[in-house]
Design a protein around this motif. Structure first.
Motif, mmCIF file in Angstrom:
data_model
loop_
_atom_site.group_PDB
_atom_site.id
_atom_site.type_symbol
_atom_site.label_atom_id
_atom_site.label_comp_id
_atom_site.label_asym_id
_atom_site.label_seq_id
_atom_site.Cartn_x
_atom_site.Cartn_y
_atom_site.Cartn_z
ATOM 1 N N VAL A 235 0.814 -1.221 0.000
ATOM 2 C CA VAL A 235 0.000 0.000 0.000
ATOM 3 C C VAL A 235 0.847 1.270 0.000
ATOM 4 O O VAL A 235 0.552 2.227 -0.714
ATOM 5 C CB VAL A 235 -0.961 0.019 1.211
ATOM 6 C CG1 VAL A 235 -1.753 1.328 1.265
ATOM 7 C CG2 VAL A 235 -1.906 -1.179 1.164
ATOM 8 N N LEU A 236 1.926 1.282 0.787
ATOM 9 C CA LEU A 236 2.677 2.524 1.019
ATOM 10 C C LEU A 236 3.932 2.654 0.165
ATOM 11 O O LEU A 236 4.660 3.643 0.296
ATOM 12 C CB LEU A 236 3.062 2.630 2.503
ATOM 13 C CG LEU A 236 1.886 2.618 3.490
ATOM 14 C CD1 LEU A 236 2.406 2.683 4.923
ATOM 15 C CD2 LEU A 236 0.928 3.769 3.211
ATOM 16 N N SER A 237 4.206 1.680 -0.697
ATOM 17 C CA SER A 237 5.420 1.770 -1.514
ATOM 18 C C SER A 237 5.376 2.960 -2.460
ATOM 19 O O SER A 237 6.428 3.533 -2.808
ATOM 20 C CB SER A 237 5.625 0.472 -2.306
ATOM 21 O OG SER A 237 4.506 0.213 -3.133
ATOM 22 N N LEU A 238 4.161 3.355 -2.905
ATOM 23 C CA LEU A 238 4.045 4.540 -3.759
ATOM 24 C C LEU A 238 4.567 5.783 -3.047
ATOM 25 O O LEU A 238 5.297 6.595 -3.623
ATOM 26 C CB LEU A 238 2.586 4.757 -4.160
ATOM 27 C CG LEU A 238 1.930 3.690 -5.035
ATOM 28 C CD1 LEU A 238 0.461 4.032 -5.265
ATOM 29 C CD2 LEU A 238 2.655 3.537 -6.359
ATOM 30 N N LEU A 239 4.211 5.909 -1.769
ATOM 31 C CA LEU A 239 4.673 7.062 -1.000
ATOM 32 C C LEU A 239 6.170 7.005 -0.745
ATOM 33 O O LEU A 239 6.846 8.031 -0.753
ATOM 34 C CB LEU A 239 3.921 7.136 0.341
ATOM 35 C CG LEU A 239 2.475 7.611 0.297
ATOM 36 C CD1 LEU A 239 1.885 7.612 1.708
ATOM 37 C CD2 LEU A 239 2.380 9.000 -0.302
ATOM 38 N N LEU A 240 6.697 5.799 -0.508
ATOM 39 C CA LEU A 240 8.133 5.665 -0.260
ATOM 40 C C LEU A 240 8.928 6.146 -1.463
ATOM 41 O O LEU A 240 9.921 6.879 -1.333
ATOM 42 C CB LEU A 240 8.483 4.213 0.055
ATOM 43 C CG LEU A 240 9.952 3.949 0.398
ATOM 44 C CD1 LEU A 240 10.342 4.671 1.687
ATOM 45 C CD2 LEU A 240 10.230 2.451 0.525
ATOM 46 N N ILE A 241 8.493 5.759 -2.663
ATOM 47 C CA ILE A 241 9.182 6.208 -3.876
ATOM 48 C C ILE A 241 9.072 7.718 -4.035
ATOM 49 O O ILE A 241 10.057 8.401 -4.332
ATOM 50 C CB ILE A 241 8.607 5.491 -5.115
ATOM 51 C CG1 ILE A 241 9.076 4.034 -5.137
ATOM 52 C CG2 ILE A 241 9.034 6.188 -6.400
ATOM 53 C CD1 ILE A 241 8.648 3.276 -6.357
ATOM 54 N N PRO A 367 9.215 8.560 9.688
ATOM 55 C CA PRO A 367 9.821 8.143 8.411
ATOM 56 C C PRO A 367 9.323 6.773 7.962
ATOM 57 O O PRO A 367 9.253 5.828 8.755
ATOM 58 C CB PRO A 367 11.317 8.118 8.732
ATOM 59 C CG PRO A 367 11.489 9.057 9.878
ATOM 60 C CD PRO A 367 10.235 8.911 10.698
ATOM 61 N N LEU A 368 9.000 6.673 6.683
ATOM 62 C CA LEU A 368 8.483 5.422 6.127
ATOM 63 C C LEU A 368 9.486 4.279 6.227
ATOM 64 O O LEU A 368 9.104 3.113 6.363
ATOM 65 C CB LEU A 368 8.095 5.633 4.662
ATOM 66 C CG LEU A 368 6.623 5.882 4.350
ATOM 67 C CD1 LEU A 368 6.450 6.187 2.880
ATOM 68 C CD2 LEU A 368 5.773 4.700 4.746
ATOM 69 N N ILE A 369 10.765 4.592 6.148
ATOM 70 C CA ILE A 369 11.767 3.517 6.151
ATOM 71 C C ILE A 369 11.699 2.697 7.433
ATOM 72 O O ILE A 369 11.909 1.482 7.427
ATOM 73 C CB ILE A 369 13.192 4.075 5.937
ATOM 74 C CG1 ILE A 369 13.559 5.107 7.011
ATOM 75 C CG2 ILE A 369 13.341 4.670 4.557
ATOM 76 C CD1 ILE A 369 15.006 5.552 6.935
ATOM 77 N N TRP A 370 11.369 3.346 8.552
ATOM 78 C CA TRP A 370 11.291 2.617 9.814
ATOM 79 C C TRP A 370 10.051 1.729 9.858
ATOM 80 O O TRP A 370 10.049 0.664 10.493
ATOM 81 C CB TRP A 370 11.313 3.584 10.989
ATOM 82 C CG TRP A 370 12.629 4.289 11.113
ATOM 83 C CD1 TRP A 370 12.881 5.612 10.925
ATOM 84 C CD2 TRP A 370 13.889 3.673 11.411
ATOM 85 N NE1 TRP A 370 14.222 5.874 11.093
ATOM 86 C CE2 TRP A 370 14.871 4.697 11.398
ATOM 87 C CE3 TRP A 370 14.298 2.369 11.699
ATOM 88 C CZ2 TRP A 370 16.211 4.455 11.657
ATOM 89 C CZ3 TRP A 370 15.646 2.121 11.957
ATOM 90 C CH2 TRP A 370 16.573 3.159 11.926
ATOM 91 N N ILE A 371 9.002 2.149 9.193
ATOM 92 C CA ILE A 371 7.809 1.314 9.098
ATOM 93 C C ILE A 371 8.115 0.052 8.288
ATOM 94 O O ILE A 371 7.740 -1.063 8.661
ATOM 95 C CB ILE A 371 6.640 2.103 8.468
ATOM 96 C CG1 ILE A 371 6.246 3.263 9.387
ATOM 97 C CG2 ILE A 371 5.454 1.185 8.201
ATOM 98 C CD1 ILE A 371 5.128 4.130 8.829
ATOM 99 N N PHE A 372 8.819 0.221 7.174
ATOM 100 C CA PHE A 372 9.201 -0.925 6.339
ATOM 101 C C PHE A 372 10.084 -1.895 7.120
ATOM 102 O O PHE A 372 9.862 -3.121 7.102
ATOM 103 C CB PHE A 372 9.943 -0.439 5.090
ATOM 104 C CG PHE A 372 9.037 -0.144 3.932
ATOM 105 C CD1 PHE A 372 8.975 -0.990 2.835
ATOM 106 C CD2 PHE A 372 8.241 0.994 3.913
ATOM 107 C CE1 PHE A 372 8.146 -0.724 1.757
ATOM 108 C CE2 PHE A 372 7.409 1.280 2.846
ATOM 109 C CZ PHE A 372 7.350 0.415 1.763
ATOM 110 N N ILE A 373 11.093 -1.378 7.801
ATOM 111 C CA ILE A 373 12.043 -2.232 8.514
ATOM 112 C C ILE A 373 11.365 -2.982 9.655
ATOM 113 O O ILE A 373 11.544 -4.197 9.829
ATOM 114 C CB ILE A 373 13.224 -1.394 9.038
ATOM 115 C CG1 ILE A 373 14.048 -0.865 7.861
ATOM 116 C CG2 ILE A 373 14.097 -2.221 9.974
ATOM 117 C CD1 ILE A 373 15.091 0.160 8.258
ATOM 118 N N THR A 374 10.554 -2.280 10.441
ATOM 119 C CA THR A 374 9.887 -2.907 11.582
ATOM 120 C C THR A 374 8.919 -3.996 11.142
ATOM 121 O O THR A 374 8.923 -5.112 11.683
ATOM 122 C CB THR A 374 9.135 -1.849 12.413
ATOM 123 O OG1 THR A 374 10.051 -0.854 12.866
ATOM 124 C CG2 THR A 374 8.444 -2.488 13.607
#
Length: 392
Positions: A235-241, A367-374
């Motif tokens: 869902v959130l990969s669009l925002l990460l890019i 930050p989105l990166i921490w959401i991805f990692i967790t």
């Protein structure tokens, strides 16, 4: 089982993937329109709610319908209704009513039709295909779905960048018509069931059956955890890019193309197998691989390394989706097949909805990166649990 099951089975397979292609073109165009217009995690979460919540609610009865009534006519009615809704929105859009709320309402109504159609489609395969061929046919299905994932963002992005959303909607209408013409050629025998039961008792009986079977219970547990923890990637990969590498249609399209390329390559490998020796083990390993790639996505310093991780994530999906489908199709009783797939759909969508409602707004704060990692680390732990729980 019919002697010439190939003709019916592959016609059914083709019809559903033709319809899926049009649906995905429209879906990408709508999602990107919302994302590029708002650049908001909240709006993406609202779009996800509109897509998932109606499916969750209709799943309370759609599974029992698939076990009580003609699956063929449920598919025809649902897809025909979706086509009419899409045609209606295209007319509204062409008249100049360009409104985000209209898109959300449209997504919600389409979601109802998809919630009726999907359990019937998944339950129909064992009626058309011999059990020993289910892994192969599901693998081919995943490959075709991945091919649609590869082509549909290209088509959707091209239309959105050069034309109008109206034309993306019309593609969905045309593919739905082709699918309906194919479905009229399919022969599906009715499934014997207790007609005296009401939809509510059917639903409760289906859940009791599901959680009384240890194989299905473990499968649905890992399914729920996976849908919840995969939310950042799905869902959130669009925002990460957009936030890490730039908000362009080219980057959004490239992500989907890379994901689909990985899925197509692994889907062809899956399709070569008539059966895996241990579907549960393959499923656990594939979920673990996806989890590792989610962690890697959070660390990638440039778009090309990120796309490499996305390729690996796409590679995992055919193994995940095929093994899940085959486990249900070979474990659930025929008269419980529709309810089992409906509950599978409902639990997955519910977890994805919860993930979107929590992680979407949270993505506007941290930050989105921490959401991805967790989430990736938690998903890896879940995969390890499932592997240990399914050891025989």
């Amino acid at each position: 089982m019919q002697l010439h099951w190939q003709k019916q089975g592959y016609l059914f397979l083709a019809s559903q993937n033709i319809s899926l292609f049009g649906t995905m073109v429209t879906g990408y165009a709508i999602t990107w329109y919302i994302s590029l217009t708002t650049n908001s995690g909240l709006w993406l979460a609202l779009a996800t709610v509109s897509t998932l919540l109606p499916q969750i609610l209709i799943s309370l009865i759609s599974g029992s319908w698939a076990d009580r009534y003609s699956r063929k006519w449920l598919i025809i009615g649902a897809d025909g209704g979706i086509a009419l809704l899409t045609l209606g929105l295209s007319i509204i859009w062409e008249l100049g009513f360009h409104s985000l709320p209209w898109l959300l309402i449209f997504a919600a109504l389409r979601s109802v039709g998809q919630g009726i159609q999907q359990p019937a489609v998944s339950s129909a395969y064992p009626q058309l295909v011999p059990e020993k061929e289910l892994t192969r046919i599901n693998g081919i299905n995943q490959t075709l779905m991945s091919l649609s994932t590869l082509l549909s963002p290209m088509v959707g992005g091209l239309i959105l960048a050069n034309f109008d959303l109206y034309w993306a909607l019309m593609i969905d209408v045309v593919t739905a018509i082709v699918e309906l013409l194919c479905m009229f050629q399919i022969k599906l025998k009715p499934v014997k069931s207790d007609k005296k039961q009401t939809p509510s008792t059917d639903f409760l009986t289906g859940f009791k059956y599901l959680f009384g079977n240890s194989i299905l219970r473990r499968l649905f547990t890992i399914n729920a955890l996976s849908f919840l923890l995969m939310t950042p990637a799905t869902v959130l990969s669009l925002l990460l890019i957009q936030r890490q590498f730039g908000a362009t249609v080219s980057y959004l399209t490239l992500q989907e193309v890379v994901w689909a390329s990985g899925s197509i390559m692994s889907g062809l490998i899956v399709a070569k197998h008539k059966a895996f020796k241990n579907n549960s083990r393959v499923l656990g390993l594939a979920i673990g691989a996806f989890a590792i790639t989610m962690v890697l996505m959070g660390f990638m310093p440039n778009i090309w390394l990120y796309l490499g991780a996305m390729f690996l994530a796409g590679w995992s999906m055919p193994f995940i989706m095929t093994t899940q489908a085959v486990i249900i199709q070979t474990t659930a009783a025929p008269d419980f097949m529709g309810r089992t797939f409906a509950n599978y759909q409902m639990i997955g969508n519910l977890m994805l909805l919860i993930g979107s409602l929590t992680l979407g707004p949270l993505a506007d704060v941290i930050p989105l990166i921490w959401i991805f990692i967790t989430c990736g680390l938690l998903l890896l732990i879940s995969a390890i649990w499932y592997l240990k729980a399914t050891q025989y």
